[in-house]
Design a protein around this motif. Structure first.
Motif, PDB file in Angstrom:
ATOM      1  N   VAL A  23      64.458 -20.458  29.484  1.00 54.12           N
ATOM      2  CA  VAL A  23      64.705 -20.962  28.131  1.00 54.12           C
ATOM      3  C   VAL A  23      64.295 -22.424  28.077  1.00 54.12           C
ATOM      4  O   VAL A  23      65.088 -23.303  28.335  1.00 54.12           O
ATOM      5  CB  VAL A  23      66.193 -20.807  27.750  1.00 54.12           C
ATOM      6  N   MET A  24      63.031 -22.671  27.787  1.00 58.58           N
ATOM      7  CA  MET A  24      62.548 -24.035  27.653  1.00 58.58           C
ATOM      8  C   MET A  24      62.314 -24.319  26.175  1.00 58.58           C
ATOM      9  O   MET A  24      62.113 -23.411  25.381  1.00 58.58           O
ATOM     10  CB  MET A  24      61.247 -24.234  28.439  1.00 58.58           C
ATOM     11  N   MET A  25      62.329 -25.593  25.836  1.00 51.38           N
ATOM     12  CA  MET A  25      62.104 -25.959  24.441  1.00 51.38           C
ATOM     13  C   MET A  25      60.639 -25.722  24.084  1.00 51.38           C
ATOM     14  O   MET A  25      59.745 -26.129  24.809  1.00 51.38           O
ATOM     15  CB  MET A  25      62.475 -27.421  24.225  1.00 51.38           C
ATOM     16  N   SER A  26      60.422 -25.077  22.965  1.00 54.14           N
ATOM     17  CA  SER A  26      59.060 -24.814  22.505  1.00 54.14           C
ATOM     18  C   SER A  26      58.547 -26.018  21.725  1.00 54.14           C
ATOM     19  O   SER A  26      59.304 -26.930  21.390  1.00 54.14           O
ATOM     20  CB  SER A  26      59.052 -23.578  21.607  1.00 54.14           C
ATOM     21  N   ALA A  27      57.272 -25.997  21.395  1.00 52.37           N
ATOM     22  CA  ALA A  27      56.684 -27.050  20.567  1.00 52.37           C
ATOM     23  C   ALA A  27      57.366 -27.082  19.203  1.00 52.37           C
ATOM     24  O   ALA A  27      57.619 -28.153  18.640  1.00 52.37           O
ATOM     25  CB  ALA A  27      55.182 -26.825  20.419  1.00 52.37           C
ATOM     26  N   ASP A  28      57.701 -25.898  18.674  1.00 54.56           N
ATOM     27  CA  ASP A  28      58.408 -25.827  17.387  1.00 54.56           C
ATOM     28  C   ASP A  28      59.788 -26.483  17.472  1.00 54.56           C
ATOM     29  O   ASP A  28      60.206 -27.187  16.551  1.00 54.56           O
ATOM     30  CB  ASP A  28      58.574 -24.366  16.931  1.00 54.56           C
ATOM     31  N   ASP A  29      60.482 -26.252  18.596  1.00 55.89           N
ATOM     32  CA  ASP A  29      61.788 -26.880  18.795  1.00 55.89           C
ATOM     33  C   ASP A  29      61.642 -28.400  18.798  1.00 55.89           C
ATOM     34  O   ASP A  29      62.433 -29.109  18.180  1.00 55.89           O
ATOM     35  CB  ASP A  29      62.398 -26.453  20.139  1.00 55.89           C
ATOM     36  N   MET A  30      60.626 -28.886  19.503  1.00 49.57           N
ATOM     37  CA  MET A  30      60.411 -30.330  19.587  1.00 49.57           C
ATOM     38  C   MET A  30      60.094 -30.915  18.212  1.00 49.57           C
ATOM     39  O   MET A  30      60.601 -31.975  17.854  1.00 49.57           O
ATOM     40  CB  MET A  30      59.277 -30.651  20.573  1.00 49.57           C
ATOM     41  N   THR A  31      59.284 -30.215  17.433  1.00 50.92           N
ATOM     42  CA  THR A  31      58.948 -30.672  16.082  1.00 50.92           C
ATOM     43  C   THR A  31      60.195 -30.715  15.209  1.00 50.92           C
ATOM     44  O   THR A  31      60.428 -31.679  14.481  1.00 50.92           O
ATOM     45  CB  THR A  31      57.887 -29.748  15.448  1.00 50.92           C
ATOM     46  N   ALA A  32      61.021 -29.669  15.302  1.00 56.29           N
ATOM     47  CA  ALA A  32      62.248 -29.618  14.513  1.00 56.29           C
ATOM     48  C   ALA A  32      63.149 -30.796  14.868  1.00 56.29           C
ATOM     49  O   ALA A  32      63.725 -31.441  13.981  1.00 56.29           O
ATOM     50  CB  ALA A  32      62.980 -28.293  14.749  1.00 56.29           C
ATOM     51  N   LEU A  33      63.250 -31.107  16.164  1.00 53.76           N
ATOM     52  CA  LEU A  33      64.071 -32.248  16.588  1.00 53.76           C
ATOM     53  C   LEU A  33      63.502 -33.562  16.073  1.00 53.76           C
ATOM     54  O   LEU A  33      64.230 -34.438  15.617  1.00 53.76           O
ATOM     55  CB  LEU A  33      64.159 -32.300  18.113  1.00 53.76           C
ATOM     56  N   THR A  34      62.185 -33.702  16.163  1.00 55.92           N
ATOM     57  CA  THR A  34      61.528 -34.930  15.713  1.00 55.92           C
ATOM     58  C   THR A  34      61.748 -35.149  14.221  1.00 55.92           C
ATOM     59  O   THR A  34      61.954 -36.279  13.775  1.00 55.92           O
ATOM     60  CB  THR A  34      60.009 -34.866  16.007  1.00 55.92           C
ATOM     61  N   ASP A  35      61.728 -34.064  13.455  1.00 55.22           N
ATOM     62  CA  ASP A  35      61.873 -34.151  12.002  1.00 55.22           C
ATOM     63  C   ASP A  35      63.337 -34.312  11.570  1.00 55.22           C
ATOM     64  O   ASP A  35      63.603 -34.747  10.456  1.00 55.22           O
ATOM     65  CB  ASP A  35      61.294 -32.898  11.329  1.00 55.22           C
ATOM     66  N   ALA A  36      64.264 -33.937  12.438  1.00 55.52           N
ATOM     67  CA  ALA A  36      65.683 -33.978  12.079  1.00 55.52           C
ATOM     68  C   ALA A  36      66.247 -35.384  12.259  1.00 55.52           C
ATOM     69  O   ALA A  36      65.688 -36.203  12.979  1.00 55.52           O
ATOM     70  CB  ALA A  36      66.459 -32.991  12.945  1.00 55.52           C
ATOM     71  N   SER A  37      67.359 -35.634  11.579  1.00 57.34           N
ATOM     72  CA  SER A  37      68.047 -36.904  11.777  1.00 57.34           C
ATOM     73  C   SER A  37      69.543 -36.709  11.551  1.00 57.34           C
ATOM     74  O   SER A  37      69.971 -35.710  10.971  1.00 57.34           O
ATOM     75  CB  SER A  37      67.511 -37.968  10.815  1.00 57.34           C
ATOM     76  N   LEU A  46      72.440 -29.956  20.200  1.00 58.41           N
ATOM     77  CA  LEU A  46      73.515 -29.228  20.876  1.00 58.41           C
ATOM     78  C   LEU A  46      73.179 -27.749  21.000  1.00 58.41           C
ATOM     79  O   LEU A  46      73.402 -27.145  22.055  1.00 58.41           O
ATOM     80  CB  LEU A  46      74.837 -29.413  20.123  1.00 58.41           C
ATOM     81  N   THR A  47      72.633 -27.157  19.944  1.00 55.01           N
ATOM     82  CA  THR A  47      72.273 -25.741  19.970  1.00 55.01           C
ATOM     83  C   THR A  47      71.231 -25.469  21.057  1.00 55.01           C
ATOM     84  O   THR A  47      71.353 -24.510  21.830  1.00 55.01           O
ATOM     85  CB  THR A  47      71.740 -25.299  18.593  1.00 55.01           C
ATOM     86  N   MET A  48      70.220 -26.331  21.135  1.00 58.52           N
ATOM     87  CA  MET A  48      69.167 -26.158  22.152  1.00 58.52           C
ATOM     88  C   MET A  48      69.723 -26.369  23.561  1.00 58.52           C
ATOM     89  O   MET A  48      69.364 -25.638  24.491  1.00 58.52           O
ATOM     90  CB  MET A  48      68.019 -27.118  21.879  1.00 58.52           C
ATOM     91  N   MET A  49      70.603 -27.350  23.726  1.00 61.15           N
ATOM     92  CA  MET A  49      71.171 -27.614  25.046  1.00 61.15           C
ATOM     93  C   MET A  49      72.068 -26.459  25.489  1.00 61.15           C
ATOM     94  O   MET A  49      72.077 -26.097  26.670  1.00 61.15           O
ATOM     95  CB  MET A  49      71.955 -28.934  25.034  1.00 61.15           C
ATOM     96  N   ILE A  50      72.802 -25.857  24.569  1.00 65.91           N
ATOM     97  CA  ILE A  50      73.642 -24.707  24.912  1.00 65.91           C
ATOM     98  C   ILE A  50      72.753 -23.563  25.424  1.00 65.91           C
ATOM     99  O   ILE A  50      73.042 -22.948  26.455  1.00 65.91           O
ATOM    100  CB  ILE A  50      74.496 -24.267  23.704  1.00 65.91           C
TER     101      ILE A  50
END
Length: 97
Positions: A23-37, A46-50
């Motif tokens: 379970v590694m972070m995908s490019a989409d996950d990284m984009t979602a994190l970058t866009d979030a605040s 937290l969801t990704m780390m769980i």
């Protein structure tokens, strides 16, 4: 103390497992994190780390089920206990957000 040595071995094992983690972070996950605040970022993180921690538990459980090395099994047990404790804490943080 023996606890210090155990902690280091658990962290060392976690580091090794990171490269093979299913379970590694995908490019989409990284984009979602970058866009979030703010709270949205916190919730996503937290969801990704769980999910990541659950992957470590799965790998450790596989070692316990199939492993032959007693020291690796001890480390797997320590990883499961530590990761589960962190998942419980992060889930509580998610509920509170």
């Amino acid at each position: 103390s023996s606890m210090e040595g155990m902690d280091e071995s658990a962290h060392a094992g976690h580091g090794v497992g990171m490269a093979e983690m299913p379970v590694m972070m995908s490019a989409d996950d990284m984009t979602a994190l970058t866009d979030a605040s703010g709270a949205e970022f916190d919730k996503l993180w937290l969801t990704m780390m769980i999910e990541h921690h659950k992957g470590a538990i799965t790998m450790s459980q596989t070692e316990l089920d199939n492993g032959l090395d007693p020291s690796a099994e001890k480390m797997a047990e320590a990883i499961i206990a530590g990761q589960q404790a962190e998942i419980t804490q992060m889930e509580a943080m998610l509920k509170g957000s």
